[in-house]
Design a protein around this motif. Structure first.
Motif, PDB file in Angstrom:
ATOM      1  N   SER A  31       0.836  -1.208   0.000  1.00  0.00           N
ATOM      2  CA  SER A  31       0.000   0.000   0.000  1.00  0.00           C
ATOM      3  C   SER A  31       0.870   1.256   0.000  1.00  0.00           C
ATOM      4  CB  SER A  31      -0.928  -0.008   1.211  1.00  0.00           C
ATOM      5  OG  SER A  31      -0.172  -0.151   2.391  1.00  0.00           O
ATOM      6  N   ALA A  33       0.508   5.556   0.189  1.00  0.00           N
ATOM      7  CA  ALA A  33      -0.324   6.764   0.330  1.00  0.00           C
ATOM      8  C   ALA A  33       0.571   7.987   0.142  1.00  0.00           C
ATOM      9  CB  ALA A  33      -0.992   6.797   1.698  1.00  0.00           C
ATOM     10  N   GLN A  75      -3.132   5.737  -2.827  1.00  0.00           N
ATOM     11  CA  GLN A  75      -4.128   6.569  -2.155  1.00  0.00           C
ATOM     12  C   GLN A  75      -3.601   8.004  -2.124  1.00  0.00           C
ATOM     13  OE1 GLN A  75      -4.585   5.682   2.016  1.00  0.00           O
ATOM     14  NE2 GLN A  75      -6.468   6.898   2.215  1.00  0.00           N
TER      15      GLN A  75
END
Ligand SMILES: Cc1cc2nc3c(=O)[nH]c(=O)nc-3n(C[C@H](O)[C@H](O)[C@H](O)COP(=O)(O)OP(=O)(O)OC[C@H]3O[C@@H](n4cnc5c(N)ncnc54)[C@H](O)[C@@H]3O)c2cc1C
Length: 442
Positions: A31, A33, A75
């Motif tokens: 992930s 961000a 993100q």
């Protein structure tokens, strides 16, 4: 419980995007961000002057497509400021109180304009010029003015000259106030500076050197109506642009235990003194291949390359930052100049070769046969070869005078050097995660 992001990046510009792209090249799943207090997808900061000239649409300023984040599974948390960094807990807090935790963190927070503590800098009509919002604010301010608008630009560096050109193109009468004796004094030598000043004057720009602004004055409800110089000379104007410099944005690392000098100190992997925390771009003090030391080198390619290096290392693929140096290509008021590295040597241990022909000026600074810096104006094509000779630390002592010859080219170099220049570069893609990569620019 706070969700843990594998790769957390603060800053959505050259450095942050370089890192995100490198991470995705070697880790499709982790992930990512990216947080930024600017509300826009990643745009080219140097283009804000284009915005001021012609209000060019945002899409034309983006250096990645608008669906970049979606395409790469990133993100994007935009328009939100990170207020606090807790290095012990490995978390950041946003202004609204929400918290994000990281496994690897990149600080790509860039720079912020230096604003002097003088009376009147808070008045309406006083601006800085480093973000798209700055350019928008100046544009909005200029729109209602029908009569001639006058601007005082405080600072004759790259940003001051860039905003001056944009203002002139908008029909504004501009005066630049520069504290030192000449414009662009940190990136050009005296001769190259002397080429710029007449071009500015020919465009109607007044240049005041050796002076600074003592205060910004107002006779109207909170609006700037002029400045007073430090010799008490008044300069009436409706717009003031403060462009005296940019400094690393260090607010998050104060009291964090992360080592700082003028910027955040990083090693050749772009890692800070805290394991798992990286930094790059204008906020970082990274390796300069000319001085062989860590320095601030706040230019776009270094930020992107430093970001890529950080990204690979964050994803567990060892990569070494090859180093950057100060480098500027100016194209203002019809004058073309490229400068890089050290342009004004501090002592006699350096050698200088220079030449002038037609409208062009070429100067190379050398130390022990190695190129330490150069300035080229007029004909710029050949400066790329000089840059690579400097970057690759090629000893040019035997043919140094040829570097500034009007007909200089690859053929001026000894064959063993120009053959190497023409070699096909090795791929920057890592062959295996264990193999160190060169974090090149794609
Ligand atoms: C007018 C102008 C013209 C320029 N022209 C050139 C040029 O011609 N060539 C060149 O090479 N370079 C040029 N530069 C310099 C170049 O733009 C920078 O070197 C480059 O943008 C640095 O990238 P960066 O990723 O380090 O940081 P930045 O581009 O400064 O981006 C950092 C981002 O992090 C965000 N941020 C910082 N702190 C926080 C926080 N606490 N919370 C949330 N977000 C945060 C900032 O708002 C910003 O969006 C120019 C700069 C300016 C201002």
């Amino acid at each position: 419980m706070t969700e843990i992001t594998e790769y957390l990046i603060i800053g959505n510009s050259a450095g942050g995007i370089g890192a995100a792209e490198a991470i995705r090249e070697v880790d499709r799943a982790g992930s990512i961000a990216i947080v930024s207090d600017e509300p826009y997808p990643a745009y080219s900061r140097p283009l804000i002057s284009e915005y001021l000239v012609s209000r060019c649409p945002l899409e034309r300023m983006l250096f990645r497509p608008p669906d970049f984040y979606q395409q790469h599974g990133i993100q994007a948390i935009l328009g939100r400021r990170v207020a606090r960094l807790d290095a012990g807990r490995q978390t950041i807090s946003l202004e609204d109180g929400s918290t994000l935790a990281w496994k690897k963190l990149l600080l790509a927070t860039g720079g912020q304009p230096v604003v002097p503590n003088i009376e009147g800098v808070g008045l309406q009509g006083v601006f800085t010029f480093t973000t798209l919002d700055d350019a928008r604010a100046i544009d909005q301010f200029l729109r209602p003015y029908r009569r001639k608008t006058r601007a005082v630009v405080i600072g004759g560096g790259l940003i001051g000259v860039s905003v001056s050109e944009a203002l002139v193109k908008r029909g504004v009468e501009v005066t630049i106030v520069e504290m030192k004796e000449r414009l662009l004094n940190t990136i050009l030598d005296a001769e190259a500076s002397a080429l710029v000043e007449p071009a500015l004057k020919a465009s109607g720009v007044e240049v005041v050197t050796g002076r600074t602004v003592g205060e910004v004055g107002s006779y109207l409800r909170g609006e700037a109506t002029g400045v007073t110089l430090d010799d008490s000379r008044p300069l009436p104007c409706e717009v003031v642009v403060v462009a005296i410099g940019v400094q690393p944005r260090l607010e998050l690392v104060r009291d964090s235990g992360i080592r700082t000098g003028r910027g955040i100190v990083v090693d050749r992997h772009m890692q800070t003194s805290l394991e798992g925390v990286y930094a790059c771009g204008d906020v970082a003090e990274a390796y300069d291949f000319v001085s062989g030391e860590n320095r601030l080198t706040p230019v776009w390619p270094n930020a992107y390359l430093g970001g890529r290096t950080a990204g690979f290392n964050m994803a567990g693929v060892p990569a070494e930052y090859p180093g950057g140096t100060a480098m500027n290509a100016l194209k203002y008021f019809g004058v073309n100049i490229v400068s890089a590295g050290m342009v004004a040597p501090p002592d006699d241990s350096y050698e200088i070769v220079r030449a002038r022909s037609g409208g062009s000026y070429r100067k190379v600074v050398l130390k022990d046969g190695l190129i330490a810096g150069f300035v080229f104006s007029g004909e710029l094509e050949k400066s790329g070869i000089i840059y690579h000779l400097m970057k690759d630390r090629v000893n040019v002592g035997a043919f140094q005078q040829a570097l500034v010859a009007a007909d200089f080219g690859l053929a001026s170099l000894p064959p063993e050097i120009w053959r190497a220049r023409l070699a096909v570069p090795a791929s920057i893609a890592p062959a295996s995660p264990a193999e160190p990569v060169k974090a090149g620019i794609k």
